[in-house]
Design an enzyme around this catalytic site. Structure first.
Site, PDB file in Angstrom:
ATOM      1  N   SER A  36     -29.474  30.795 -15.359  1.00  0.00           N
ATOM      2  CA  SER A  36     -28.950  32.129 -15.648  1.00  0.00           C
ATOM      3  C   SER A  36     -28.853  32.454 -17.136  1.00  0.00           C
ATOM      4  O   SER A  36     -28.791  33.629 -17.504  1.00  0.00           O
ATOM      5  CB  SER A  36     -27.570  32.295 -15.005  1.00  0.00           C
ATOM      6  OG  SER A  36     -26.688  31.274 -15.440  1.00  0.00           O
ATOM      7  N   ASP A  89     -19.204  37.192 -19.475  1.00  0.00           N
ATOM      8  CA  ASP A  89     -18.449  36.756 -18.302  1.00  0.00           C
ATOM      9  C   ASP A  89     -18.038  35.307 -18.581  1.00  0.00           C
ATOM     10  O   ASP A  89     -18.310  34.790 -19.662  1.00  0.00           O
ATOM     11  CB  ASP A  89     -19.247  36.959 -17.005  1.00  0.00           C
ATOM     12  CG  ASP A  89     -20.454  36.047 -16.875  1.00  0.00           C
ATOM     13  OD1 ASP A  89     -20.526  35.028 -17.580  1.00  0.00           O
ATOM     14  OD2 ASP A  89     -21.341  36.344 -16.057  1.00  0.00           O
ATOM     15  N   HIS A 140     -21.376  33.078 -19.447  1.00  0.00           N
ATOM     16  CA  HIS A 140     -22.575  33.565 -20.131  1.00  0.00           C
ATOM     17  C   HIS A 140     -22.232  34.299 -21.422  1.00  0.00           C
ATOM     18  O   HIS A 140     -21.317  35.119 -21.446  1.00  0.00           O
ATOM     19  CB  HIS A 140     -23.370  34.484 -19.195  1.00  0.00           C
ATOM     20  CG  HIS A 140     -23.742  33.827 -17.912  1.00  0.00           C
ATOM     21  ND1 HIS A 140     -23.025  34.018 -16.744  1.00  0.00           N
ATOM     22  CD2 HIS A 140     -24.733  32.948 -17.612  1.00  0.00           C
ATOM     23  CE1 HIS A 140     -23.572  33.289 -15.779  1.00  0.00           C
ATOM     24  NE2 HIS A 140     -24.603  32.633 -16.282  1.00  0.00           N
TER      25      HIS A 140
END
Length: 322
Positions: free
Chosen positions: A50, A296, A299
């Site tokens: 991610s 978040d 990240h």
């Protein structure tokens, strides 16, 4: 465990370390450093999770996605592309540094479009890892093995149409840059107190090196490998090493204004087991690109990714060539 002997003399390994920050710049840069900092790569291929997924998971049946606001609020046009950030990722900034187009998500392209691209592809998939089953509890994602298979597909089905001879294709691959950012999810999904740390690390390293060896057989020669970050007190540890590593004159301009180095910028939508991400269409902190390291809980903001790129390529404090 070292690299397979067949690879040692061929690979340029570039480690972007978020833990062991060290200065590698010298008055007499090595040939490898000259390649890294002054290279002219024809293409950039990205394999990962991610941290560098530009939207591949948008096209997979999975709970782990970032294709909704407030993600992408500071990206070009304010669009939620699937990047787990308010803007660009570190892979985007590497592409920009080498004057390449932002590398597109492989699953988001038609076959006809793939035939026209020779400047790189991004196969990264949020939630996935080195192990085949990592992240599958949340739905489908592209494991390391699958991503390498897709790169092989890229060569066989698409890249060959862009080059007149096999030699030209080999030269293209040999001079391209390959980035890998993968492994932390294997720990997140499978590592427990009962797991033998050394055995688990050895298993992951063995599987990882087998895929690096396959990439080498396919033609890759230059690798940018991102170290696995720690779990547990993740934000605190990463924030601490972030601030220690970014102390050059350029990064100091930005880091001196940071107000929150551990908390997320967006309100959370926590499902209790799989992932914690931003609530859909929620209001974020007013200026994520001047106040926060994390968008978040897991990240980085676009600002943090930008600062990493400066520290790596301009100040040369967190990238190490081996």
């Amino acid at each position: 465990m070292g690299l397979p002997s067949s690879l040692e003399s061929y690979l340029l390994l570039i480690l972007l370390s978020f833990l062991n920050v060290s200065t590698i710049y010298s008055s007499k840069p090595s040939k490898e450093e000259a390649v890294l900092f002054g290279g002219n790569f024809p293409a950039f291929y990205v394999i990962g999770d991610s941290l560098v997924d530009p939207g591949n998971n948008n096209h997979l049946p999975t709970m782990i996605r970032a294709n909704y606001p407030p993600y992408g609020s500071d990206f070009e046009g304010g669009k939620a592309t699937g990047r787990f950030s308010n803007g660009k990722t570190i892979a985007d900034y590497i592409a920009i540094y080498y004057k390449l187009p932002l590398v597109p998500a492989y699953l988001g392209l038609s076959d006809d479009r793939k035939d026209t691209i020779s400047t790189g592809m991004n196969y990264a998939s949020a939630g996935c890892g080195i192990r085949r089953l990592t992240g599958k509890i949340a739905g489908k994602c592209l494991s390391l093995s699958k991503q390498v298979d897709l790169f092989e597909e890229t060569i066989e089905k698409h890249l060959k149409t862009n080059f007149k001879t096999p030699y030209e294709l080999r030269e293209h691959l040999a001079h391209s840059l390959f980035m890998t950012v993968i492994g932390v999810n294997d720990y997140a999904f499978f590592y427990t107190r009962l797991t033998d740390a050394n055995d688990f690390a050895d298993e992951l390293l063995h599987k990882f090196l087998k895929k690096i060896e396959k990439l080498h057989k396919l033609g890759a020669r230059k690798f940018f490998i991102n170290n696995i970050k720690p779990l547990g007190c993740y934000p605190n540890i990463v924030a601490k090493t972030f601030m220690l590593g970014l102390r050059g004159p350029s990064t100091n301009r930005y880091s001196s204004n940071l107000l929150n180095t551990t908390g997320p910028c967006c309100p959370l939508d926590y499902d209790g087991s799989l992932t914690s991400s931003c609530k859909r269409r929620s209001k974020t902190c007013k200026a994520p690109d001047s106040t926060h390291i994390f968008f978040d809980p897991r990240h980085p903001t676009q600002l943090a990714n930008f600062m990493y790129s400066i520290a790596c390529f301009d100040e040369r404090t967190i990238c190490h060539v081996v």
